[in-house]
Write a protein that holds these residues in place. Structure first.
Motif, mmCIF file in Angstrom:
data_model
loop_
_atom_site.group_PDB
_atom_site.id
_atom_site.type_symbol
_atom_site.label_atom_id
_atom_site.label_comp_id
_atom_site.label_asym_id
_atom_site.label_seq_id
_atom_site.Cartn_x
_atom_site.Cartn_y
_atom_site.Cartn_z
ATOM 1 N N GLY A 270 1.077 -1.016 0.074
ATOM 2 C CA GLY A 270 -0.015 -0.035 0.045
ATOM 3 C C GLY A 270 1.093 1.305 -0.021
ATOM 4 O O GLY A 270 2.177 1.178 -0.234
ATOM 5 N N LEU A 271 0.057 2.494 0.228
ATOM 6 C CA LEU A 271 0.886 3.571 0.056
ATOM 7 C C LEU A 271 0.594 4.368 1.480
ATOM 8 O O LEU A 271 -0.248 5.226 1.442
ATOM 9 N N LYS B 53 1.995 6.150 3.577
ATOM 10 C CA LYS B 53 2.653 7.427 4.005
ATOM 11 C C LYS B 53 1.623 8.659 3.349
ATOM 12 O O LYS B 53 1.625 9.664 3.745
ATOM 13 N N LEU B 54 0.909 8.161 2.215
ATOM 14 C CA LEU B 54 0.131 9.067 1.833
ATOM 15 C C LEU B 54 -1.170 9.400 2.422
ATOM 16 O O LEU B 54 -1.741 8.402 3.033
ATOM 17 N N PRO B 55 -1.845 10.213 2.613
ATOM 18 C CA PRO B 55 -3.257 10.680 3.059
ATOM 19 C C PRO B 55 -4.351 9.667 2.606
ATOM 20 O O PRO B 55 -3.974 9.215 1.306
ATOM 21 N N ARG B 56 -5.273 9.613 3.241
ATOM 22 C CA ARG B 56 -6.470 8.736 3.004
ATOM 23 C C ARG B 56 -7.212 9.589 1.649
ATOM 24 O O ARG B 56 -7.056 10.651 1.412
ATOM 25 N N HIS B 57 -7.937 8.950 0.883
ATOM 26 C CA HIS B 57 -8.903 9.753 -0.171
ATOM 27 C C HIS B 57 -9.781 10.815 0.450
ATOM 28 O O HIS B 57 -10.013 10.611 1.608
ATOM 29 N N LYS B 58 -9.925 11.739 -0.448
ATOM 30 C CA LYS B 58 -10.768 12.916 0.204
ATOM 31 C C LYS B 58 -12.093 13.062 -0.862
ATOM 32 O O LYS B 58 -11.974 12.825 -1.971
ATOM 33 N N TRP C 91 4.338 13.602 -3.895
ATOM 34 C CA TRP C 91 3.329 12.265 -4.047
ATOM 35 C C TRP C 91 4.091 11.427 -5.124
ATOM 36 O O TRP C 91 4.039 10.200 -4.810
ATOM 37 N N GLU D 64 6.829 9.557 -3.447
ATOM 38 C CA GLU D 64 6.300 8.642 -2.459
ATOM 39 C C GLU D 64 5.877 7.328 -3.183
ATOM 40 O O GLU D 64 6.078 6.070 -2.937
ATOM 41 N N GLY E 117 1.391 0.963 -4.999
ATOM 42 C CA GLY E 117 1.129 0.411 -3.636
ATOM 43 C C GLY E 117 1.412 -0.996 -3.747
ATOM 44 O O GLY E 117 1.359 -1.818 -2.546
ATOM 45 N N LEU F 80 -5.027 13.624 -4.624
ATOM 46 C CA LEU F 80 -5.638 14.063 -3.395
ATOM 47 C C LEU F 80 -6.999 13.277 -3.365
ATOM 48 O O LEU F 80 -7.272 12.985 -2.140
ATOM 49 N N SER F 81 -7.755 13.169 -4.338
ATOM 50 C CA SER F 81 -9.089 12.543 -4.509
ATOM 51 C C SER F 81 -8.867 11.118 -4.099
ATOM 52 O O SER F 81 -9.776 10.585 -3.199
ATOM 53 N N HIS F 82 -8.010 10.342 -4.714
ATOM 54 C CA HIS F 82 -7.915 8.971 -4.498
ATOM 55 C C HIS F 82 -7.166 8.750 -3.102
ATOM 56 O O HIS F 82 -7.585 7.835 -2.488
ATOM 57 N N GLY F 83 -6.203 9.342 -2.713
ATOM 58 C CA GLY F 83 -5.581 9.174 -1.399
ATOM 59 C C GLY F 83 -4.417 7.895 -1.899
ATOM 60 O O GLY F 83 -4.794 7.371 -2.827
ATOM 61 N N GLY F 84 -3.730 7.751 -0.812
ATOM 62 C CA GLY F 84 -2.948 6.478 -0.914
ATOM 63 C C GLY F 84 -3.769 5.401 -1.048
ATOM 64 O O GLY F 84 -3.440 4.293 -1.680
ATOM 65 N N ASP F 85 -4.757 5.289 -0.444
ATOM 66 C CA ASP F 85 -5.739 3.852 -0.295
ATOM 67 C C ASP F 85 -6.508 3.874 -1.840
ATOM 68 O O ASP F 85 -6.426 2.795 -2.243
ATOM 69 N N ALA G 58 -3.703 2.729 -4.318
ATOM 70 C CA ALA G 58 -3.497 1.372 -4.599
ATOM 71 C C ALA G 58 -4.639 0.592 -4.864
ATOM 72 O O ALA G 58 -4.453 -0.396 -5.674
#
Lengths: 446, 494, 446, 494
Positions: free
Chosen positions: A38-39, A41-46, B115, B118, B248, B340-345, B348
């Motif tokens: 996964g990623l 360290k990146l923030p969650r989706h917004k 981003w 990362e 991810g 930003l919309s997707h985020g890390g989660d 992935a």
């Protein structure tokens, strides 16, 4: 996540159909040691609202050109683009379509490209034009490489009036390819002796008009001498709007004409995306880089358009290609073409005259400020001003008063001894009030 | 209804803009005022709107149906991206206005860079390249500069490129003055480290590899390959076109990659727009990070700084400038909005869904169409060849054109070159299960028809598009690359 | 003029073909004495840039909801609408199409209308819905007229919780048609005795929930008594988002449900255009006003959609029509339908919960301010606050601090003795900071 | 490709928005929390975009081709209008926020009002009506109020309406409680003052007239008619649907009109949007100007004031409120943008061009198609009847449907009712000469085919539309007005 149509149920069913128990298993080919998890360290989706707020906050920290008096040019210009242009390029079928390699379902793209190519030919006075490249500076770099191919020589001569960024791009590409570049000294008053630099080793001479200092250049003598020595003349422009009022490079003997098309149809965008225009003589077409659209017929004999002469291109010719480019500036070229269709001959000429008139008014007003000197004999919508102080300081002081007063030459040519030179542009967006505000503020800060 | 050309519709005296003539003034054009007609046609606004709306309707697009082009990653283009890119604070900002008036623009670029670093696990980035191929050029230029810095410029010049590479890879090598040597692909569609070991030596500058590769497979020996290349004193360039498969799941920085372009118009949803504009930031390893082009971003005492001049670049040793100004800002805004919309989660998950969708198509078609490297797991795209069409009278091209009649954009054809009659299908994560099911059902129907000998359905296709097949040979042999006015009747009669 | 394709040459040729010598002659039917000679008192045409500047200047004089803390509701609500919605409704084929009287080339309109009608039915818990009317208030007025037709009675009873503008519209239409209206006193705490007003002369009872003071109303008992007396229950809502969280009017016995759909898909627009929702029981469909889309098949048996039951409408029935309306709220209904499709069941419910949570948070915070009283037991995203000062003064003082704090009841019900009452709404767009700012500012101004 | 219904595509658990659940809190819903499923389908954003883009492609629109609908004035909708209407200062402003925070909005409304009054020569206006028919209602309500103020409410109740009136006119009269009496149209298609003189009397409240009328003709005796009506103590309502013909050529205020609605979506280019929203401001004569609805605009000491309450209305005597809030602001912005763009000169030119275009079509078709009132000058629309189709086996409807196959929206059909098989064509000023020429040529071709007996081309038309002719009878007899879920298989089998 709003952009992902699969539900957890869908995923489960699909994994079962594929025959794996988990998403992890799908990635079995990635050795465990290299696996990422996964990623985190990146923030969650917004949500959209939150993203819009974040970006709006960043945008609000910048001072838009439209927020007050604005006289910045030097290769990118603030013009008024009709609302229709932006509306049309956002149509789904333009915005989200692929490169038109399947012509049966891409005639809309192909037809506008054919129209665009023709418009560029007419503007520049040339025979053929490609469907656009990244921007004016990369067009310039590619033009030099093309000249090397045509002449089988490897030395370019760059005018001291060429936009320094463009010259840097040429030097970068030439260094990578092992070619030679001779760059003349910065030429504020268009007095350089380019003719002297031309000999039988030179593949091309690169001259910009209006040059980066705003001077208009007569290219004919340079073309004549270049041709006499088997070299090509590459003419460059950074302000496409000027072509509505000044002599076309093709009418002054240019062999390749390249330039920045941003002024027509495109926003400032902090430097990109822009649209590089690229035109040449018919005889050189097979040495030209970039995508080309051509007319043909379909199986029923109806007129249609296709990408053509792709044997020049990287996806066919690989290392023998005319360039590695495989992206044009599609939507920006479309915006250019629509805006130019809306302008038409009369509109373009008139807006160009308005630009020139605006700059003349401003030059007259600035020239009347004590200790300020206008250095140009000729110009289109931008000129060079000599100040009694470092231009960068003056620009900073003006910015503090809400006025974006131009580009200090020192930003483009640091260390060239031109720190008191300022490039100032005025277009159809400037009002008399804008100009008066600049003059008043300048008097205060000097 | 046909749509005439702009030059047939337009008129010299027509315009779709209203401006008043300026008041009389003394021109400062010297002798260089344009004389004579330019020859541009004009349209009133209603005519222009109709012309371009009608033209648009002759295009297929993601918004109108699936575009399963392998290695092109035609995913959904969110409209929020478009809205954000048009905020005056981004769209109406000049690249050369005082840096003090654009802190938000620099912060956005810095955030995008963070981003991308990362996601890829790479320590450095250049945002400057204006498209994917430009990014390749940038990455190879950085590698070349690193070689030069070690004093090996004269000797280390050859680039190894696997057979399965994009055409841009060899073309890019040529632009940096490096000859290409091919690396054969082994039977399973991936690169064999042993082959690489045979080829490396003091003349080798770099290996250009694509991972996941263009056969839709992950180069599982990438780490070993990287070790071999690096030990030989060379570098690894990775084509990042297929990054959408592995977010991810794997980070190029962990695989030994030295430079890789990121196509923002593929993985990060900036619109293709019928061919551009693109944007191709390049991530760089520590080995080559000093050699990025100008301009650079740097975090200084007052926040983000923009370095535009080599002399100000401190420890960096920029190899020059790749284009004017700072890069494709409009695309940066869109890509960051997407991230930003997707985020890390979400990113992935997007990769997971994309790979799942490709495999779902694979198993849906594996019994009817042929898989050159066997019916094994693939990444974000699945590669078929044309062995199954043998003796059917239907070619890959015919099959692809018949897809048009069914409401689909054809898949990528005849690429990669390592298999015969390649059909490379990449559905992306943007298609719903219903859409994937319909796609599989449609292709099965077509495949059965092809096998059943209904070749006319294919060889004459498309039947239901704005045009039937176009004569590309004629276009190339007798190029007509611009409109020219018809000869006046009198003249024509002469 | 950029919008006029005819050139002077075209005009000359066309006049000649028509057989007149001048434009003047074309207007020969207008007697000379009545002829106007142009519009000389109006300014000349203006370029797009100039028009944009003029209007931008006017727009800049207004304080947008998004510019700071915002708690204004009372019948129109600030919600976040995804960018996709506005993009899609601006597609040429939606924006510039005509009313779908030619179904063969309007299936896109007709299908969305069919989908919209279904969505409205589901939201309201009713059987049939029309394709939208002007807005919620006119929907309410038309509902009363419809109830009169259904019951053949001519007296409406209006709850004291009905939005005063809606009540005014009903009274206006009733006065024009000679019908009777009984309006109950303003009912801040939802304690009115509506049952007592119902008898055999009443055609309908009109009740809003959430009512204008924010209270949720249980309609079942009213429905039961109305039905027992042969009258209809008309349920009204002004906040469509509430339907994601509160009991559907159709589940509480309503016979006609009308309301304002602006909250879903549409901007505040200073009051319009909005989208009136109108739903009823299947048995009343032929008495329903407004446009209806129905499913059918084409000549080849394919499913298709058409406007139907048009024998109710003015263009067929003339003075016997169910209404004189011949315009729906097309694009606004489309925006509603797209936004609701994007929300879906889960999204609508969640956003509705967020709204309610936001209002609860705000009510708790405001209730803790000394001398401030929250008057509601129940509410969705808006409630009534009793202040120690005239609410209009408080709102003005808050506005001066950059906070739009709500709607003084006195603006809707002047002279009703409710000058210290304030309506306050909080939606998903409000942040904790917004709410804290309101509370802090309120403490200062009280 | 077919496009499924939202309810067939969507899923209960799918959504195209991202919001986090609120933190736990104590609800204040009493017993009224919704239980059970609503049944709404959701779509992810990519699916929603594709669904609606595909739906849109099944529509004809001005942007895609001519829409020559008589009395509907389908003119070009400038995109600048759309951009201006979306400025946050207009779109993101609440009707009940403090008036002190919206001076620009009020100023815009005042400016729009001033333009409309100047164009029509009328001294007063109400911006409140939300569409044309709403404007009619407003105008007739004002007239009714004026009658009541004179104490004649009980006696003066009948409305005279010419045969050629829109269906809205009688429906509107019914809504204000006034019975309708028909005025026959004379042979030349206009109203005869003598007929009006015969009908007026103390029972007559008003004459509703359309000018230019729906036969495309200017009511040349309008002044005489007005004199007769006014002398009889009654009022004249004018349907303003055809205002596009006469801007700068005649002003309703000079013709004796007492009230007239202005369809901003006709003359002033606000988009039709497939049926709305409209906007129908009403201009009023001095005779009825006191009787406008709330809210009112008034110029006070501090600029424009908004009067929302009758008690504050000074000399005005508002008859009530027609809808919540202040009217169709979004349409006001678009209309004013259009007017400022055109200016007085451009508006007059637009009317001239519109009338010229209609006459140009008239002369182009007069020899093949029949003109019920002779081949004489028309206003902005030209009326044909179906006499020329007699015995051809082709009806007006067939002819109109065949136009679809040629790339046109049909003209207005079977209206006005005073001629048989009416075909009412209004090209507007937005069509170029080339477009008008092609239209005439196409209709000539169709007309010749109809006369030549090629009836199949017509009776089966359209052949090339997304749908063939639809069964409207079935739709009305067995109304299916909403989607219902298919019965589960088990249930269906029972």
């Amino acid at each position: 996540m709003r952009y992902l149509p699969l539900s957890e149920t869908d995923r489960g069913e699909m994994l079962a159909r594929v025959g794996v128990r988990s998403m992890d298993e799908l990635f079995a080919d990635i050795p465990q040691a290299m696996r990422a998890h996964g990623l985190p360290k990146l923030p969650r989706h917004k949500g959209e609202m939150e993203v819009e707020r974040l970006l709006s906050r960043l945008a609000a920290q910048n001072r838009p050109a439209g927020a007050g008096p604005f006289f910045v040019g030097a290769g990118a210009y603030k013009h008024y683009v009709p609302a229709t242009v932006d509306h049309l390029i956002q149509r789904s079928e333009f915005l989200t379509g692929y490169t038109p390699y399947q012509p049966e379902i891409a005639q809309g793209f192909l037809q506008y490209m054919f129209e665009f190519q023709t418009q560029v030919c007419l503007l520049t006075g040339m025979d053929v034009a490609n469907a656009s490249v990244y921007d004016g500076s990369t067009a310039c770099g590619e033009a030099v490489l093309m000249a090397h191919r045509v002449t089988r020589r490897r030395k370019a001569v760059l005018s001291g009036g060429l936009h320094p960024h463009y010259a840097e791009v040429v030097r970068t590409l030439s260094a990578l390819g092992g070619d030679t570049v001779e760059t003349l000294a910065p030429d504020v008053r268009a007095t350089e002796d380019l003719l002297a630099a031309i000999d039988d080793t030179v593949s091309c001479v690169v001259v910009q008009t209006p040059d980066v200092f705003g001077n208009l250049r007569d290219l004919q003598a340079i073309a004549d001498k270049a041709h006499a020595h088997g070299a090509l003349l590459i003419a460059v422009f950074t302000e496409a709007m000027s072509l509505g009022l000044v002599t076309a490079p093709g009418d002054m003997g240019a062999d390749i004409v390249v330039g920045e098309g941003q002024s027509i149809g495109n926003a400032l965008n902090f430097g990109g995306p822009y649209v590089g225009l690229f035109a040449t003589r018919a005889k050189f077409v097979r040495q030209m880089p970039g995508r080309l659209c051509g007319e043909t017929v379909d199986a029923e004999g109806k007129r249609g358009f296709v990408l053509t002469l792709s044997t020049r291109e990287q996806h066919i010719r690989r290392e023998k290609a005319t360039s590695n480019m495989c992206t044009s500036s599609g939507l920006c070229a479309l915006a250019f073409s629509i805006h130019l269709a809306l302008l038409g001959e009369v509109g373009l000429r008139r807006v160009a005259r308005i630009n020139h008139a605006a700059a003349v008014k401003l030059a007259d007003a600035l020239g009347a400020v004590p200790d300020v000197e206008i250095l140009n004999d000729t110009f289109f919508n931008e000129f060079t001003v000599k100040l009694p102080k470092p231009a960068a300081d003056v620009v900073a002081a003006l910015a503090a008063k809400g006025i974006l007063g131009g580009v200090p030459v020192s930003r483009l040519l640091p260390g060239a001894g031109l720190d008191d030179h300022l490039l100032v542009a005025s277009t159809e967006v400037n009002t008399d009030d804008d100009r008066a505000a600049l003059v008043a503020a300048l008097q205060e800060v000097l | 209804q046909e749509e005439a050309l702009l030059f047939e519709l337009g008129r010299a005296d027509a315009t779709g803009v209203d401006f008043d003539e300026p008041e009389p003034f003394i021109a400062r054009l010297g002798t260089l005022e344009r004389t004579g007609d330019i020859g541009l046609p004009g349209l009133s606004e209603p005519e222009a709107v109709r012309h371009y709306v009608r033209l648009s309707q002759r295009n297929f697009s993601i918004d109108t149906g699936p575009v399963p082009l392998g290695s092109c990653t035609m995913k959904h283009n969110p409209r929020l991206n478009e809205r954000m890119a048009r905020l005056p604070g981004f769209a109406d900002v000049h690249p050369l206005q005082p840096v003090s008036t654009v802190p938000g623009a620099l912060a956005l670029m810095q955030e995008l860079a963070a981003w991308l670093m990362e996601i890829t696990g790479m320590p450095a980035i250049s945002l400057s390249p204006r498209a994917g191929a430009h990014g390749e050029l940038c990455g190879m230029a950085a590698i070349k500069s690193a070689i030069a810095a070690k004093g090996e410029a004269a000797t280390r010049k050859v680039v190894l490129v696997p057979d399965s590479a994009h055409g841009t890879n060899p073309a890019t090598a040529a632009m940096v003055g490096m000859p290409v040597r091919a690396v054969p692909v082994r039977a399973d569609g991936t690169v064999d480290p042993a082959e690489v070991a045979k080829l490396v030596g003091p003349d080798i500058a770099a290996l250009m590899i694509t991972n996941p590769n263009t056969c839709g497979l992950f180069e599982r020996d990438i780490a070993e390959i990287a070790r071999i290349v690096h030990e030989a004193g060379a570098y690894i360039y990775c084509d990042g076109a297929n990054l959408n498969a592995i977010m991810g799941r794997a980070r190029p920085g962990d695989l030994g990659i030295d430079a890789m372009q990121i196509n923002l118009h593929k993985t990060f949803s900036t619109p293709h727009g019928g061919g551009g504009p693109g944007s191709g930031p390049v991530v760089l390893s520590a080995r080559v990070s000093a050699f990025a082009p100008l301009p650079l971003l740097r975090t200084g005492a007052d926040g983000v700084e923009l370095v535009e001049v080599g002399a100000d670049a401190d420890e960096a040793r920029p190899f020059g400038r790749l284009s004017a100004f700072h890069g494709q800002m409009g695309m940066f805004v869109r890509a960051l909005t997407y991230m930003l919309s997707h985020g890390g989660d979400g990113l992935a998950q997007a990769s997971d869904d994309a790979v799942l969708a490709a495999n779902y198509i694979r198993v849906g078609l594996a019994d009817l169409m042929s898989l050159p490297f066997g019916n094994r797991l693939c990444m974000q795209e699945v590669l078929f060849d044309d062995a199954w069409l043998k003796d059917s009278g239907v070619t890959t091209l015919d099959f692809a054109k018949a897809m048009i009649d069914e409401g689909y954009h054809p898949m990528t054809m005849y690429f990669p070159l390592v298999v015969h009659g390649a059909m490379l299908i990449e559905p992306t994560e943007s298609e719903s299960k219903a859409s994937l099911d319909l796609f599989v059902a449609t292709l099965r129907d077509l495949a059965l028809a092809a096998r059943a000998g209904d070749s006319e359905r294919f060889t004459g296709a498309p039947y239901y598009a704005p045009r039937r097949r176009l004569d590309e040979t004629r276009a190339a042999r007798q190029p007509v690359l611009r409109w020219t006015p018809p000869a006046p009747i009198a003249e024509a009669a002469e």
